[in-house]
Scaffold this motif. Structure first.
Motif, PDB file in Angstrom:
ATOM      1  N   ASN A 432       0.854  -1.185   0.000  1.00  0.00           N
ATOM      2  CA  ASN A 432       0.000   0.000   0.000  1.00  0.00           C
ATOM      3  C   ASN A 432       0.888   1.232   0.000  1.00  0.00           C
ATOM      4  O   ASN A 432       1.833   1.324   0.797  1.00  0.00           O
ATOM      5  CB  ASN A 432      -0.903   0.031   1.236  1.00  0.00           C
ATOM      6  N   TYR A 434       0.957   5.410   0.211  1.00  0.00           N
ATOM      7  CA  TYR A 434       0.253   6.641   0.569  1.00  0.00           C
ATOM      8  C   TYR A 434       1.165   7.837   0.265  1.00  0.00           C
ATOM      9  O   TYR A 434       2.373   7.769   0.473  1.00  0.00           O
ATOM     10  CB  TYR A 434      -0.107   6.647   2.050  1.00  0.00           C
ATOM     11  N   TYR A 443      -1.493  12.011   4.929  1.00  0.00           N
ATOM     12  CA  TYR A 443      -1.233  11.037   3.882  1.00  0.00           C
ATOM     13  C   TYR A 443      -2.564  10.501   3.352  1.00  0.00           C
ATOM     14  O   TYR A 443      -3.528  10.335   4.108  1.00  0.00           O
ATOM     15  CB  TYR A 443      -0.390   9.884   4.413  1.00  0.00           C
ATOM     16  N   ASN A 445      -4.437   7.768   0.104  1.00  0.00           N
ATOM     17  CA  ASN A 445      -4.328   6.764  -0.954  1.00  0.00           C
ATOM     18  C   ASN A 445      -5.680   6.683  -1.645  1.00  0.00           C
ATOM     19  O   ASN A 445      -6.615   6.045  -1.157  1.00  0.00           O
ATOM     20  CB  ASN A 445      -3.941   5.408  -0.360  1.00  0.00           C
ATOM     21  N   THR A 452       0.180   6.850  -5.106  1.00  0.00           N
ATOM     22  CA  THR A 452      -0.802   6.133  -4.300  1.00  0.00           C
ATOM     23  C   THR A 452      -1.225   4.871  -5.038  1.00  0.00           C
ATOM     24  O   THR A 452      -1.415   4.880  -6.251  1.00  0.00           O
ATOM     25  CB  THR A 452      -2.047   6.983  -4.012  1.00  0.00           C
ATOM     26  N   SER A 515      -9.977   8.134   1.513  1.00  0.00           N
ATOM     27  CA  SER A 515      -8.601   7.942   1.027  1.00  0.00           C
ATOM     28  C   SER A 515      -7.574   8.097   2.138  1.00  0.00           C
ATOM     29  O   SER A 515      -6.417   7.700   1.957  1.00  0.00           O
ATOM     30  CB  SER A 515      -8.294   8.934  -0.097  1.00  0.00           C
ATOM     31  N   GLN A 516      -7.972   8.661   3.283  1.00  0.00           N
ATOM     32  CA  GLN A 516      -7.044   8.830   4.410  1.00  0.00           C
ATOM     33  C   GLN A 516      -7.086   7.643   5.372  1.00  0.00           C
ATOM     34  O   GLN A 516      -6.336   7.616   6.341  1.00  0.00           O
ATOM     35  CB  GLN A 516      -7.384  10.117   5.173  1.00  0.00           C
TER      36      GLN A 516
END
Length: 894
Positions: A432, A434, A443, A445, A452, A515-516
Motif C-alpha cells: 500500500n 500513501y 497522507y 491513498n 498512491t 482515502s485517508q
C-alpha cells in the motif's frame, strides 16, 4: 565399519576447509606418527559423491615416500567440513559454515560464491545427486535452508573431474546426510538467542494466521473461491471480462485485516529452537542395519532499519563536478520472522564391502515480513511517500534418494537415484502506497493519484528433479595402480512458475476522508461495496503470468587414475554431456500472442586432467586443467517479472541467453607438516566465454534489472591456507589442551572483456544483436567478486573431552552486486570484517552428558552497506545495522 569410497579416504578430518591430498602413490605405507586428537576428530568423515574411481585407504601406498597426514583421498582439490567442523563454527545452516572455507564467500546469507564466481557457477548436490531449487530467481538451491544438524559432511571440490556434472564453473558443493550411527543415541536440544538490534526492540508485525509459528498457515491466506474461479477462467481480471459487481464480489472475498494491517511491536521476541535426533543400529551376522532420524523447529526474528536510495543519472554540481544524487530516498524498517521445520529419516545397510543408503529429507523454511518505507521519489514529486508491505514466503524441499555403493575385489559399482521436489508459495503479497498532501496535511491513498496505490500478488513455483546415475570402476592388477572408471548420469528438471499481480482501483474518485483511512479500512468490504473498489489484473500480458521450464541432461564419462612413475599420479577423463533446455511462456488468457520462448539444445565434450607430483616426503604439487560450462537459469530466461525481496528490485528474464563455456587452469603446492597440519599455496585462472551478467534500466521510475551475455571474461587468483596445532602442556586448565590455528586467504581479480564489434542480445530486441559496449564496460569486474577474502580461526581444544573455545574472524572486500543504470557507477557491497566467538563444553548431570554452547556473533557490530560512489557523492542503495547476537544452547545426550 564399511564406508563409502570417498569416506574411506577422508579420514579424521578435523578442521574447516581441509584440503584433501591426492592419494600417495604405490609401494609400502608407513604408520602415521601418533598424535592425540579430540574424540570427535577420530571419526571417519562420511562422504557420498558420484564416481567409482579412486583407491581405498588400504590400497594407498607410496613408492619410497610418505606424506605424514591421515588424509589420503581424492586426486582432485577438495575442501571438507566434517560434522565436528560444522559444530565448531556454531553455524545453524551450511551456508554460514561454508563461508569459512578457503576461496568461498556467501552472498545474501544463502548463495555460495566459489573463487569470486556468482552462484550460477556453483553446483549443489545432495548425496551426489541434484537438488531442485525453491527460489524463483535461481535454479541453484539456496544453502541456508540446510541445517548443519542434518549433515554428516560437506565437500567442496574446486578442480573439475569428469565424474561430476559439467556445470562446474567455480566448484561443486556435495552435501552428505547422516547415515548409520556407530552406536544408539538420542539427542534433545534447544537454544535461545537474541540480537541487539531486534530482540526487545521496536519492530513491525502483522497478524496473519494463528498457526504461523508452526510455519503452516491455518487457511487465512488461502485463495478464496470467487478469486480462484476467476483465476481458472482463462480471462484476465478486468472490467472488459467481468462485470463490476463480479469484480467487487471477488475483491470482497479476499482476507483483508489479517494480511494487510501492520502493527508496531516494542518488544520483538527472542529466537528459539528445539530439536531431537536419534539413531540406532543392529548387527545382523556380519552385516549392519542402521536407522537415523531428526526433527527440528526454529523461530527467529530480524529487524533491519536504514536507507534505500536509487539514482537514475549523473548530474553536475555548482562547482562543475559530476555527482550522483538520490532520485528515490527512503528510510525503511522491516521485521522478518523466520520459521523453519526440518526432518530427516535415513536407513543404511552394510554387508561385506557394500553399502546401501536410503535417505529422506524434508525442509520447510518460511519468511513472514512486515516493512514500511517513507521518503521522497523525485519521479512522483517532492511530497513524501509512505509504503507498507506484508508478505509470507513458503520454501519447501522434499528429497528421497537411494544410493548403493558396492565393491568386489577389483570392481566397484555405484548406483544412485533420486526424486526431489521443491515448492515456493507466496500468497497475499501486499503493498500500500500513501502520498502526503500538504493541503490536507495528511497522507492519502485514492488508488489513482501518482504515488498512491494498493496491490496484491499470488505466486507459486514448483520445481522437481528425477535423476539417476551408474558408475563402475576397475583396478588393474598391474605393478603400479591403475583404475579405470566410467559412468552414465541422467537428470530431468522441470519447473512451473505462476505469478498473478493485481491492483486495486475505484470506479469513481474516492472521498478525501476515505482515502485517508488505514489500509484495512480503505479496502474493507464496506468501502468496496460503497465506493466501487475492485481488483484489476496487471499481469495480463501474454506469457508474463506463467511459464513452464525444463532441462534434460544425458551424460557419460570415462576416467583413468594411474601412477605414471615414482611420485607422479595422473587423473584424466572426459565427459560427454548433451542437454535440452526450454522456457515456454504460457498464455493464460487466450490472446495467442505468446512470444519469448527459449529452446537450447547443446552437446559438449568436457575434459579434465589433474597431475600430482609427490616430490618430497611430505610435499606435493598439483596441476589441473579442464573445460566446463554454465547454463542460464530458468529465471534468467523467463519473461515473468519478479521483485527480489532482499533488494526491492524488479527483474525479468532474457529468452536470448546462451550457455557460458569455461577454461579452468590451476596449480597448487601442498606441505603436510603433520597430522591435520598443512600449508597450501595455489593459483588459478579461468577464461569464460559469454558469461551471463545483470544489466539495469529505468522502467517508469523503477530500477529494473535483466540479464545478458557479456562477450568474454577472465578471472585469476591466489589462495593460501595454513593450519597448525600447538601443544600447551603444563598443568591445571591447560594440561590436556592445545591451540588450534587456521587461516586462509584468497585473492581474486576478474575483468569483463569488451572489444569493438562485440555484440550481445538484450531482451526486447527480438533476438537481434546489439553492441555489447552499450551494456558492458570493458575491464569491469564480474558481479559478486571480492578481491580479498580471508578467514582466521583461533581456538583452544581439550584432547580428552569436548571443550572448545574458538574465535572466528572473516573478511571480504568490496564486491559489485549490480551494474549501475546507464553511466552511473556500479552498486558496491561492503561485507567488511565479522568477528564471532563460539564455545562448546560438555558437562554431566548424573549419567546424562550435556553439551552447552555459547555463541557471540558479529561482535564488531558490522552492518550492511551497498552503495554507489562518484567523486564526493554517495548514494546508499541499501544501508542498515546488523545486531550483535548472543545465543545459548543445550543438548542432552542419551
Amino acid at each position: 565399519m564399511t564406508t563409502s569410497i570417498l569416506a574411506r579416504l577422508l579420514l579424521a578430518t578435523s578442521a574447516l576447509g581441509t584440503v584433501v591430498a591426492a592419494a600417495p602413490l604405490h609401494a609400502q605405507a608407513q604408520p602415521a606418527p601418533a598424535q592425540p586428537t579430540p574424540a570427535d576428530d577420530d571419526q571417519d568423515v562420511d562422504v557420498s559423491a558420484p564416481g567409482a574411481g579412486g583407491m581405498d585407504a588400504e590400497d594407498i601406498v607410496v613408492v619410497g615416500r610418505y606424506i605424514p597426514n591421515v588424509i589420503r583421498a581424492t586426486p582432485s582439490v577438495v575442501s571438507v567440513l566434517s560434522a565436528a567442523d560444522m559444530a565448531r563454527t556454531g553455524e545453524g545452516d551450511i551456508a554460514g559454515a561454508l563461508k569459512r572455507v578457503t576461496g568461498l564467500s556467501v552472498v545474501g546469507g544463502k548463495y555460495v560464491y566459489v573463487r569470486g564466481l556468482g552462484e550460477r557457477y556453483s553446483l549443489a548436490l545432495l548425496n551426489g545427486l541434484p537438488i531442485p531449487s525453491p527460489e524463483p530467481l535461481k535454479r541453484v538451491v539456496p544453502l541456508d535452508i540446510f541445517p548443519t544438524d542434518l549433515l554428516a559432511s560437506t565437500m567442496v571440490q574446486k578442480s573439475y573431474s569428469a565424474n561430476f556434472p559439467g556445470e562446474f564453473g567455480g566448484g561443486v558443493i556435495n552435501l552428505t546426510t547422516k547415515a548409520i550411527p556407530d552406536e544408539p543415541f538420542l539427542n534433545l536440544s534447544g537454544s535461545l538467542s537474541g540480537d541487539t538490534v531486534t530482540t526487545g526492540q521496536l519492530g513491525y508485525t502483522y497478524r496473519g494466521s494463528r498457526s504461523d509459528w508452526t510455519s503452516f498457515d491455518s487457511g487465512t491466506r488461502s485463495i478464496p473461491t470467487p478469486l480462484n474461479a476467476a483465476l481458472n477462467s482463462g480471462r484476465a481480471l478486468s472490467r472488459s471480462n467481468f462485470t463490476l459487481d463480479e469484480l467487487k464480489t471477488i475483491t470482497m472475498s479476499l482476507n483483508n485485516e489479517q494480511t494487510n494491517l501492520i502493527q508496531s511491536n516494542d518488544t520483538i521476541p527472542v529466537n528459539m529452537s528445539l530439536g531431537v535426533t536419534g539413531g540406532t543400529a543392529w548387527d545382523i551376522g556380519e552385516d549392519r542395519l542402521g536407522v537415523i532420524g531428526s526433527v527440528s523447529w526454529s523461530n527467529s526474528w530480524q529487524t533491519r532499519g536504514g536507507l534505500q536510495q536509487t539514482t537514475f543519472g549523473i548530474s553536475v554540481d555548482g562547482s562543475g563536478n559530476q555527482v550522483i544524487n538520490p532520485d528515490q530516498d527512503f528510510r525503511f524498517l522491516s521485521t522478518e520472522n523466520r520459521i523453519q521445520l526440518n526432518g530427516l529419516l535415513g536407513v543404511g545397510y552394510e554387508f561385506g564391502e557394500h553399502r546401501i543408503r536410503f535417505t529422506n529429507v524434508y525442509i520447510r523454511d518460511v519468511l513472514k515480513e512486515a516493512r514500511i518505507q517513507d521518503g521522497i521519489d523525485v519521479g512522483i514529486g517532492e511530497d513524501p511517500v509512505n509504503k507498507n508491505y506484508t508478505s509470507w514466503f513458503e520454501r519447501q524441499l522434499f528429497s528421497t534418494s537411494l544410493v548403493g555403493e558396492f565393491k568386489w575385489d577389483s570392481w566397484k559399482l555405484g548406483l544412485r537415484g533420486t526424486y526431489a521436489k521443491s515448492r515456493r508459495d507466496s500468497p497475499y503479497e501486499r503493498m500500500n502506497s500513501y502520498r502526503y498532501d500538504p493541503v490536507i496535511d495528511s497522507y492519502f491513498n485514492d488508488l489513482r493519484t501518482g504515488g498512491t496505490s494498493s496491490t496484491i500478488a499470488f505466486s507459486k513455483l514448483e520445481d522437481q528433479v528425477w535423476a539417476g546415475a551408474a558408475d563402475v570402476g576397475y583396478t588393474l592388477s598391474t605393478e603400479r595402480p591403475i583404475t579405470l572408471s566410467a559412468g552414465y548420469a541422467y537428470t530431468d528438471n522441470s519447473r512451473t512458475s505462476t505469478r498473478r499481480d493485481f491492483r486495486y482501483q475505484s470506479a469513481d474518485v474516492l472521498p478525501v476522508g476515505v482515502s485517508q483511512q488505514r489500509p484495512d479500512f480503505l479496502l474493507s468490504p464496506f468501502n468496496i461495496q460503497m465506493f466501487d473498489i475492485y481488483l484489476t489484473e496487471v499481469s495480463a500480458a501474454a506469457g508474463v503470468a506463467k511459464y513452464d521450464a525444463g532441462l534434460t541432461i544425458h551424460a557419460g564419462y570415462g576416467q583413468v587414475e594411474a601412477e605414471l612413475f615414482d611420485g607422479f599420479r595422473l587423473t584424466a577423463g572426459v565427459r560427454y554431456e548433451t542437454a535440452k533446455q526450454y522456457v515456454t511462456p504460457v498464455d493464460l488468457f487466450g490472446t495467442g500472442e505468446v512470444s519469448g520462448s527459449t529452446n537450447l539444445d547443446n552437446s559438449y565434450w568436457l575434459p579434465g586432467v589433474t597431475l600430482t607430483w609427490n616430490f618430497a616426503e611430505d610435499m606435493q604439487g598439483r596441476f589441473a586443467i579442464s573445460k566446463t560450462i554454465a547454463r542460464p537459469q530458468f529465471r534468467e530466461l523467463a519473461a515473468q517479472t519478479y521483485t527480489d525481496t532482499d533488494t526491492d528490485r524488479t527483474s525479468f528474464g532474457n529468452p536470448y541467453l546462451v550457455d557460458s563455456e569455461l577454461l579452468n587452469v590451476e596449480g597448487r603446492y601442498e606441505w603436510y607438516i603433520g597430522r591435520d597440519e598443512r600449508l597450501t599455496l595455489g593459483a588459478f585462472y579461468k577464461k569464460i566465454d559469454k558469461p551471463i551478467e545483470t544489466i539495469s534500466f529505468n522502467n517508469g521510475g523503477a530500477l529494473t534489472t535483466t540479464f545478458a551475455n557479456a562477450p568474454k571474461a577472465e578471472l585469476y587468483g591466489l589462495e593460501a591456507e595454513v593450519q597448525k596445532y600447538f601443544e600447551l602442556g603444563g598443568s591445571g586448565f591447560f594440561a590436556d589442551r592445545r591451540i588450534f590455528a587456521s587461516a586462509n586467504y584468497t585473492f581474486t581479480d576478474s575483468k569483463i572483456k569488451v572489444s569493438d564489434g562485440d555484440t550481445t542480445r538484450p531482451p526486447g530486441g527480438g533476438g537481434a544483436d546489439a553492441p555489447a559496449s552499450d551494456y558492458f564496460r570493458d575491464g569491469a569486474p564480474l558481479t559478486g567478486q571480492s578481491d580479498h577474502v580471508a578467514n582466521l580461526q583461533l581456538g583452544l581444544q581439550n584432547q580428552e573431552k569436548l571443550s572448545e573455545q574458538t574465535i572466528l574472524l572473516s573478511y571480504a572486500s568490496d564486491r559489485v552486486t549490480q551494474r549501475g543504470l546507464g553511466d552511473t557507477p556500479d552498486l558496491i557491497e561492503r561485507p567488511g570484517v565479522r568477528l564471532d566467538f563460539v564455545a562448546r563444553e560438555e558437562v554431566s548431570i548424573g549419567k546424562t552428558p550435556l553439551e552447552l554452547k555459547l555463541e557471540v556473533r558479529n561482535i564488531l557490530g558490522t552492518g550492511y552497506r551497498e552503495s554507489q560512489t562518484l567523486g564526493d557523492s554517495t548514494v546508499y542503495n541499501n544501508k542498515y545495522d546488523i545486531g550483535r547476537l548472543i545465543s545459548f544452547g543445550i543438548t542432552a545426550k542419551f
